[in-house]
Motif scaffolding. Structure first.
Motif, PDB file in Angstrom:
ATOM      1  N   GLN A 145       5.262   0.531  -9.219  1.00  0.00           N
ATOM      2  CA  GLN A 145       4.799   1.372  -8.120  1.00  0.00           C
ATOM      3  C   GLN A 145       4.060   0.564  -7.056  1.00  0.00           C
ATOM      4  OE1 GLN A 145       5.481   4.593  -7.739  1.00  0.00           O
ATOM      5  NE2 GLN A 145       6.635   4.698  -9.685  1.00  0.00           N
ATOM      6  N   TYR A 146       3.909   1.187  -5.916  1.00  0.00           N
ATOM      7  CA  TYR A 146       3.151   0.628  -4.798  1.00  0.00           C
ATOM      8  C   TYR A 146       1.671   0.559  -5.176  1.00  0.00           C
ATOM      9  CZ  TYR A 146       1.290   0.333   0.008  1.00  0.00           C
ATOM     10  OH  TYR A 146       0.620  -0.040   1.160  1.00  0.00           O
ATOM     11  N   LYS A 147       1.027  -0.565  -4.849  1.00  0.00           N
ATOM     12  CA  LYS A 147      -0.398  -0.829  -5.072  1.00  0.00           C
ATOM     13  C   LYS A 147      -0.750  -1.028  -6.557  1.00  0.00           C
ATOM     14  CE  LYS A 147      -1.782  -0.775  -0.797  1.00  0.00           C
ATOM     15  NZ  LYS A 147      -2.226  -2.049  -0.137  1.00  0.00           N
ATOM     16  N   ALA A 148       0.260  -1.264  -7.361  1.00  0.00           N
ATOM     17  CA  ALA A 148      -0.025  -1.601  -8.766  1.00  0.00           C
ATOM     18  C   ALA A 148      -0.827  -2.898  -8.806  1.00  0.00           C
ATOM     19  CB  ALA A 148       1.267  -1.741  -9.543  1.00  0.00           C
ATOM     20  N   GLY A 149      -1.828  -2.975  -9.689  1.00  0.00           N
ATOM     21  CA  GLY A 149      -2.697  -4.166  -9.754  1.00  0.00           C
ATOM     22  C   GLY A 149      -2.153  -5.201 -10.721  1.00  0.00           C
ATOM     23  N   GLY A 150      -2.643  -6.438 -10.529  1.00  0.00           N
ATOM     24  CA  GLY A 150      -2.252  -7.496 -11.449  1.00  0.00           C
ATOM     25  C   GLY A 150      -2.354  -8.859 -10.806  1.00  0.00           C
ATOM     26  N   GLY A 151      -2.379  -9.889 -11.664  1.00  0.00           N
ATOM     27  CA  GLY A 151      -2.544 -11.242 -11.175  1.00  0.00           C
ATOM     28  C   GLY A 151      -1.289 -11.837 -10.593  1.00  0.00           C
ATOM     29  N   MET A 152      -0.188 -11.141 -10.685  1.00  0.00           N
ATOM     30  CA  MET A 152       1.058 -11.673 -10.129  1.00  0.00           C
ATOM     31  C   MET A 152       1.051 -11.677  -8.606  1.00  0.00           C
ATOM     32  SD  MET A 152       4.115 -10.203 -12.536  1.00  0.00           S
ATOM     33  CE  MET A 152       5.278 -11.088 -11.506  1.00  0.00           C
ATOM     34  N   TRP A 153       0.208 -10.877  -7.994  1.00  0.00           N
ATOM     35  CA  TRP A 153       0.231 -10.726  -6.536  1.00  0.00           C
ATOM     36  C   TRP A 153      -1.024 -11.361  -5.937  1.00  0.00           C
ATOM     37  CZ3 TRP A 153       0.970  -6.316  -9.740  1.00  0.00           C
ATOM     38  CH2 TRP A 153       2.339  -6.009  -9.960  1.00  0.00           C
ATOM     39  N   SER A 155      -2.527 -10.782  -3.283  1.00  0.00           N
ATOM     40  CA  SER A 155      -3.448  -9.819  -2.677  1.00  0.00           C
ATOM     41  C   SER A 155      -4.202  -9.017  -3.730  1.00  0.00           C
ATOM     42  CB  SER A 155      -2.676  -8.867  -1.755  1.00  0.00           C
ATOM     43  OG  SER A 155      -1.740  -8.109  -2.513  1.00  0.00           O
ATOM     44  N   GLY A 156      -3.794  -9.165  -4.966  1.00  0.00           N
ATOM     45  CA  GLY A 156      -4.413  -8.414  -6.050  1.00  0.00           C
ATOM     46  C   GLY A 156      -3.709  -7.105  -6.349  1.00  0.00           C
TER      47      GLY A 156
END
Length: 265
Positions: A145-153, A155-156
Motif C-alpha cells: 500500500q501507499y505510505k507503508a513504512g519500512g527501511g527499504m525506502w 524516505s521511510g
C-alpha cells in the motif's frame, strides 16, 4: 289602229342572255349542294354548247378555296396539337429534372448529415477513450500500500503502490499523455514517467524493458514496457506512483488517483 302584234303561230325563243343566266343559277345551286353532274333541263340542252363551264363562272374556285381552307385548318389543328404535346413533354422533362435534382440534393444532404454524425460519434468516442484510465497491470492487485513504512525506502515510507506482476508482464500507460522520462531511474531501475492531459503525472518502476521513448504520445492501455525487478527491488513487481510533478517527492495517493479516474483498485 295598228299594233305591232306578232303573227299567229310564231314565237321568239329565249334570248341567249336569259338562257345563260338560268344556266348560271342552276350551276350555282348544284355547287352549293355539292352535286356536280349533267344538267338535263331542256333550256340547258338547247344551249349546252354555249353555256359556260364551272371554271368559267368562278364556282370551281370557290370549291377549291373551301377545300384549301379546310386543309389549312386541319394542318393548323395538327400543328397546334403537336405544339401542345411538345410543350407538355418539355414541361414533364423539366419537372422530372427538378425532381431528380431535389432527390439528389436530399440524398447528398442526408449523406453529409450521416457523415457528420459519424464523425461526431468518432470524435466523442476518441475523446472518451483518451479520457479513459485503466489499471497499469491487467488482472493484478495491490501488494504493497501507499505510505507503508519500512527501511527499504529512503524516505521511510512507500511513495507509491506495488502491483503484483511476474517478470515480463505487460505494463500499460494508465491514461493518454506524453512520455517525459524513459530510462534508468536509480532506485526505481528502468522507469517511465508520463505527463497526462489533466496535468498530473504517473511513474512506473523496476521494469525489465521499456517500449517507449521521451516525447512519445501514448494512449490509455498502450504498452510501455514489461515488469521486472531492476533497481532497489525485492522481487518482480510494478512500482506505480501518481504525482503532481515529474520528479520524486511530488507523490499523491495512487489508489485515490486511479479511483477518481474510474479505475477499480
Amino acid at each position: 289602229m295598228a299594233f305591232g302584234s306578232r303573227a299567229a303561230g310564231k314565237h321568239r325563243g329565249s334570248s341567249r342572255l336569259s338562257r345563260k343566266t338560268a344556266g348560271y343559277a342552276g350551276i350555282a345551286a348544284l355547287a352549293t349542294t355539292g352535286v356536280v353532274g349533267t344538267l338535263a333541263g331542256p333550256a340547258f340542252a338547247a344551249d349546252k354548247a354555249a353555256a359556260p363551264s364551272i371554271e368559267d363562272t368562278g364556282l370551281g374556285a370557290v370549291v377549291v378555296a373551301e377545300d384549301l381552307q379546310n386543309e389549312i385548318h386541319t394542318q393548323a389543328e395538327s400543328q397546334h396539337r403537336a405544339a401542345e404535346a411538345a410543350a407538355a413533354k418539355a414541361q414533364a422533362e423539366a419537372e422530372a429534372k427538378t425532381r431528380a435534382a431535389e432527390a439528389k440534393r436530399l440524398a447528398e444532404a442526408k449523406a453529409k448529415a450521416e457523415r457528420d454524425a459519424a464523425e461526431r460519434a468518432a470524435r466523442e468516442e476518441e475523446r472518451k477513450r483518451l479520457n479513459t484510465f485503466v489499471a497499469p497491470v491487467d488482472g493484478s492487485y495491490v501488494s504493497t500500500q501507499y505510505k507503508a513504512g519500512g527501511g527499504m525506502w529512503s524516505s521511510g515510507s512507500h511513495t507509491g503502490i506495488d502491483f503484483h506482476a511476474a517478470s515480463g508482464t505487460t505494463v500499460h500507460a494508465v491514461g493518454a499523455g506524453t512520455v517525459v522520462e524513459a530510462g534508468w531511474g536509480g532506485a526505481y531501475g528502468n522507469n517511465v514517467v508520463i505527463k497526462h492531459n489533466d496535468g498530473t503525472y504517473t511513474q512506473y518502476g523496476h521494469m525489465s524493458s521499456l517500449s517507449v521513448s521521451v516525447g512519445e504520445q501514448v494512449t490509455p492501455g498502450q504498452q510501455i514496457g514489461l515488469s521486472g525487478s531492476t533497481g532497489n527491488s525485492s522481487g518482480p513487481h510494478l512500482h506505480f506512483e501518481a504525482r503532481t510533478g515529474a520528479t520524486y517527492g511530488t507523490d499523491i495517493d495512487p489508489v485515490a488517483y486511479l479511483r477518481s479516474h474510474g479505475v477499480s483498485v
